[in-house]
Design a protein around this motif. Sequence first.
Motif, PDB file in Angstrom:
ATOM      1  N   TRP A   6     -17.141 132.332 118.318  1.00 45.41           N
ATOM      2  CA  TRP A   6     -15.919 132.353 119.118  1.00 45.41           C
ATOM      3  C   TRP A   6     -15.834 131.137 120.028  1.00 45.41           C
ATOM      4  O   TRP A   6     -14.753 130.544 120.192  1.00 45.41           O
ATOM      5  N   LEU A   7     -16.960 130.746 120.629  1.00 46.08           N
ATOM      6  CA  LEU A   7     -16.956 129.565 121.494  1.00 46.08           C
ATOM      7  C   LEU A   7     -16.517 128.322 120.731  1.00 46.08           C
ATOM      8  O   LEU A   7     -15.771 127.483 121.255  1.00 46.08           O
ATOM      9  N   GLY A   8     -16.979 128.203 119.469  1.00 49.42           N
ATOM     10  CA  GLY A   8     -16.546 127.074 118.653  1.00 49.42           C
ATOM     11  C   GLY A   8     -15.065 127.139 118.331  1.00 49.42           C
ATOM     12  O   GLY A   8     -14.363 126.114 118.364  1.00 49.42           O
ATOM     13  N   ASP A   9     -14.551 128.339 118.008  1.00 44.57           N
ATOM     14  CA  ASP A   9     -13.126 128.500 117.758  1.00 44.57           C
ATOM     15  C   ASP A   9     -12.311 128.160 119.011  1.00 44.57           C
ATOM     16  O   ASP A   9     -11.215 127.602 118.918  1.00 44.57           O
ATOM     17  N   ILE A  23     -10.871 136.993 119.214  1.00 40.91           N
ATOM     18  CA  ILE A  23     -11.461 137.548 117.994  1.00 40.91           C
ATOM     19  C   ILE A  23     -10.546 138.661 117.480  1.00 40.91           C
ATOM     20  O   ILE A  23     -10.199 139.581 118.222  1.00 40.91           O
ATOM     21  N   PRO A  24     -10.112 138.600 116.221  1.00 33.39           N
ATOM     22  CA  PRO A  24      -9.115 139.552 115.704  1.00 33.39           C
ATOM     23  C   PRO A  24      -9.730 140.884 115.284  1.00 33.39           C
ATOM     24  O   PRO A  24      -9.766 141.236 114.097  1.00 33.39           O
ATOM     25  N   TRP A  25     -10.171 141.676 116.260  1.00 33.88           N
ATOM     26  CA  TRP A  25     -10.893 142.909 115.939  1.00 33.88           C
ATOM     27  C   TRP A  25     -10.052 143.877 115.118  1.00 33.88           C
ATOM     28  O   TRP A  25     -10.551 144.533 114.197  1.00 33.88           O
ATOM     29  N   ALA A  26      -8.755 143.993 115.456  1.00 34.06           N
ATOM     30  CA  ALA A  26      -7.905 144.932 114.713  1.00 34.06           C
ATOM     31  C   ALA A  26      -7.816 144.540 113.239  1.00 34.06           C
ATOM     32  O   ALA A  26      -7.898 145.400 112.349  1.00 34.06           O
ATOM     33  N   ALA A  27      -7.673 143.238 112.978  1.00 32.02           N
ATOM     34  CA  ALA A  27      -7.605 142.768 111.594  1.00 32.02           C
ATOM     35  C   ALA A  27      -8.928 142.968 110.874  1.00 32.02           C
ATOM     36  O   ALA A  27      -8.958 143.313 109.686  1.00 32.02           O
ATOM     37  N   LEU A  28     -10.028 142.779 111.585  1.00 32.48           N
ATOM     38  CA  LEU A  28     -11.347 142.963 110.975  1.00 32.48           C
ATOM     39  C   LEU A  28     -11.536 144.400 110.512  1.00 32.48           C
ATOM     40  O   LEU A  28     -12.061 144.659 109.434  1.00 32.48           O
ATOM     41  N   ARG A  29     -11.094 145.331 111.346  1.00 32.89           N
ATOM     42  CA  ARG A  29     -11.252 146.750 110.993  1.00 32.89           C
ATOM     43  C   ARG A  29     -10.466 147.107 109.736  1.00 32.89           C
ATOM     44  O   ARG A  29     -10.829 148.027 109.003  1.00 32.89           O
ATOM     45  N   LYS A  30      -9.367 146.393 109.499  1.00 31.38           N
ATOM     46  CA  LYS A  30      -8.498 146.706 108.361  1.00 31.38           C
ATOM     47  C   LYS A  30      -8.817 145.869 107.120  1.00 31.38           C
ATOM     48  O   LYS A  30      -8.084 145.934 106.133  1.00 31.38           O
ATOM     49  N   THR A  31      -9.886 145.084 107.169  1.00 33.84           N
ATOM     50  CA  THR A  31     -10.221 144.192 106.050  1.00 33.84           C
ATOM     51  C   THR A  31     -11.603 144.554 105.511  1.00 33.84           C
ATOM     52  O   THR A  31     -12.619 144.063 106.004  1.00 33.84           O
ATOM     53  N   PRO A  32     -11.678 145.426 104.512  1.00 33.20           N
ATOM     54  CA  PRO A  32     -12.988 145.873 104.009  1.00 33.20           C
ATOM     55  C   PRO A  32     -13.876 144.728 103.528  1.00 33.20           C
ATOM     56  O   PRO A  32     -15.103 144.812 103.653  1.00 33.20           O
ATOM     57  N   THR A  33     -13.286 143.675 102.976  1.00 31.86           N
ATOM     58  CA  THR A  33     -14.087 142.554 102.475  1.00 31.86           C
ATOM     59  C   THR A  33     -15.006 141.989 103.544  1.00 31.86           C
ATOM     60  O   THR A  33     -16.142 141.585 103.260  1.00 31.86           O
ATOM     61  N   THR A  86     -15.694 133.118 104.346  1.00 33.74           N
ATOM     62  CA  THR A  86     -15.170 133.382 105.688  1.00 33.74           C
ATOM     63  C   THR A  86     -14.031 132.419 106.022  1.00 33.74           C
ATOM     64  O   THR A  86     -13.056 132.810 106.667  1.00 33.74           O
ATOM     65  N   SER A  87     -14.128 131.162 105.573  1.00 31.14           N
ATOM     66  CA  SER A  87     -13.020 130.220 105.769  1.00 31.14           C
ATOM     67  C   SER A  87     -11.827 130.612 104.909  1.00 31.14           C
ATOM     68  O   SER A  87     -10.670 130.442 105.314  1.00 31.14           O
ATOM     69  N   ASP A  88     -12.095 131.124 103.692  1.00 29.98           N
ATOM     70  CA  ASP A  88     -11.011 131.596 102.833  1.00 29.98           C
ATOM     71  C   ASP A  88     -10.247 132.749 103.488  1.00 29.98           C
ATOM     72  O   ASP A  88      -9.023 132.834 103.391  1.00 29.98           O
ATOM     73  N   LEU A  89     -10.973 133.637 104.134  1.00 28.91           N
ATOM     74  CA  LEU A  89     -10.351 134.788 104.781  1.00 28.91           C
ATOM     75  C   LEU A  89      -9.458 134.363 105.938  1.00 28.91           C
ATOM     76  O   LEU A  89      -8.373 134.917 106.130  1.00 28.91           O
ATOM     77  N   SER A  90      -9.900 133.383 106.729  1.00 33.17           N
ATOM     78  CA  SER A  90      -9.097 132.915 107.862  1.00 33.17           C
ATOM     79  C   SER A  90      -9.624 131.579 108.349  1.00 33.17           C
ATOM     80  O   SER A  90     -10.724 131.500 108.895  1.00 33.17           O
ATOM     81  N   ARG A  91      -8.819 130.531 108.170  1.00 27.97           N
ATOM     82  CA  ARG A  91      -9.206 129.219 108.678  1.00 27.97           C
ATOM     83  C   ARG A  91      -9.255 129.223 110.210  1.00 27.97           C
ATOM     84  O   ARG A  91     -10.131 128.631 110.824  1.00 27.97           O
ATOM     85  N   THR A  92      -8.312 129.924 110.831  1.00 28.36           N
ATOM     86  CA  THR A  92      -8.231 129.961 112.289  1.00 28.36           C
ATOM     87  C   THR A  92      -9.485 130.560 112.907  1.00 28.36           C
ATOM     88  O   THR A  92      -9.981 130.075 113.913  1.00 28.36           O
TER      89      THR A  92
END
Length: 439
Positions: free
Chosen positions: A77-80, A237-247, A368-374
């Motif tokens: 997160w610090l890097g982001d 950190i997109p916690w809500a999106a993480l919970r909804k993304t089983p991958t 992980t970059s494929d899932l979200s560049r941001t």
Amino acid sequence: MHPHHSTDHDSPPLTRIRWVILGLLFAISVVTYIDRVNISVTARQMMPALGLTDQQMGFVFSAFVIGYALFQIPGGWLGDRWGARIILTLALLWWSVFTAWTAMAPASPLAGWLGIMGALALARFLLGVGEAVALPNFNRVVTDWLPAGERGLGIGIAIGGIGVGAAITPPVTAWIMVNFGWQTAFYLSAVLGLGLAVIWWFIARNHPLDHPWVANRTANQNTGTATTTGQASSPAIPWAALRKTPTVWWLVLSYSCLGYVAYVYMSWFYLYLVNVRGFDILRGGVFASAPFLAILIFCPIGGWVTDRMAARHGLTAGRRQTGMAGMLLAGAAIGLGAWLDSPYLAIASLSLGAGWLYFSVGAYWSSTSDLSRTHAGSLSGLMNMGANIGGAISPTVTPWIAEQWGWPLSLGTAALIAIIGGLLWLWIDPEKGLAQEKS
């Protein structure tokens, strides 16, 4: 439209400087693994000198991994949020200090308060906190400096420094330990880290268009090319999106299996060769480098392969085929090496196992970059936290299984875990992206 297509236009401009940046990441990777692996060699002198048992030394090994695991997500997160240039500089300074402190801890006042084992464990925990920043920020840099079709190769090169650091550490540390004492090994590696922090600060930038060596950066900025990392648009950190993304969670679980196996090599392989296979201290140091030379070769090759497979068959198939193949072949090679009678054939098979294990690394990190560049830093930090939860268990469980049922079964357990990690790729689908970012 798949999410990764929507971000392709944000790919950074191609510059020759990206290879310099990758070279610096490779060098930092070398230093991280010198600082991490040297204690597995110096343990040969430290344990009798400080009166530590195998189980106590395993606890010290695990203390590093606990700190390393806990701070993966904050480090990413610090890097982001702030960019990898300043965060990696500060991290290098931090972990170099605590590398040196490892040598001083047993004689420090902390040893009087916490005991020798407690003082060493604290030093290694804080070293782990600093090094936790490294790999997620490597992924942040690769995402910001390389186009999507080069990211598997890029992270493979960066993490491939593990192979050099871990390969040179056993023989060099063994020689330093025999001639100058175990403490000197920690002081010298700390100096390397401090020097590299200075070099990284002066050469690195967060994005190609921020770099003074990029001649066309002004023109690109005027045409509206993306110039920033993910931190500008969405640092949370997109916690809500993480919970909804089983991958994401299948990635974490599968990479936890890789972490368990990797730490068998990082923590116990040298001592296994000396104490179980009968090599002397210096020859054991030489042969203990073999798995890490395999990592040096296989890691970038695996990154290149996953990029080619993704271009030919699509992201999900390309990442899955490479990741699964590496893990399954690693399990087969480790399982074979565990039961071979010849120590030299066992070293060869176990070394191939390490190589195949890291062949799969490019597929994991580029996913992980494929899932979200941001959110590449935060996502890769989450994934690597899983690896180091597995890694925190491994240094203590490995000698315990060996003590109860023998080293063949202990290494066989690692082989089985690698195979399970490979099969979990059946549920990993990076092409879908994070739930909240689907377009």
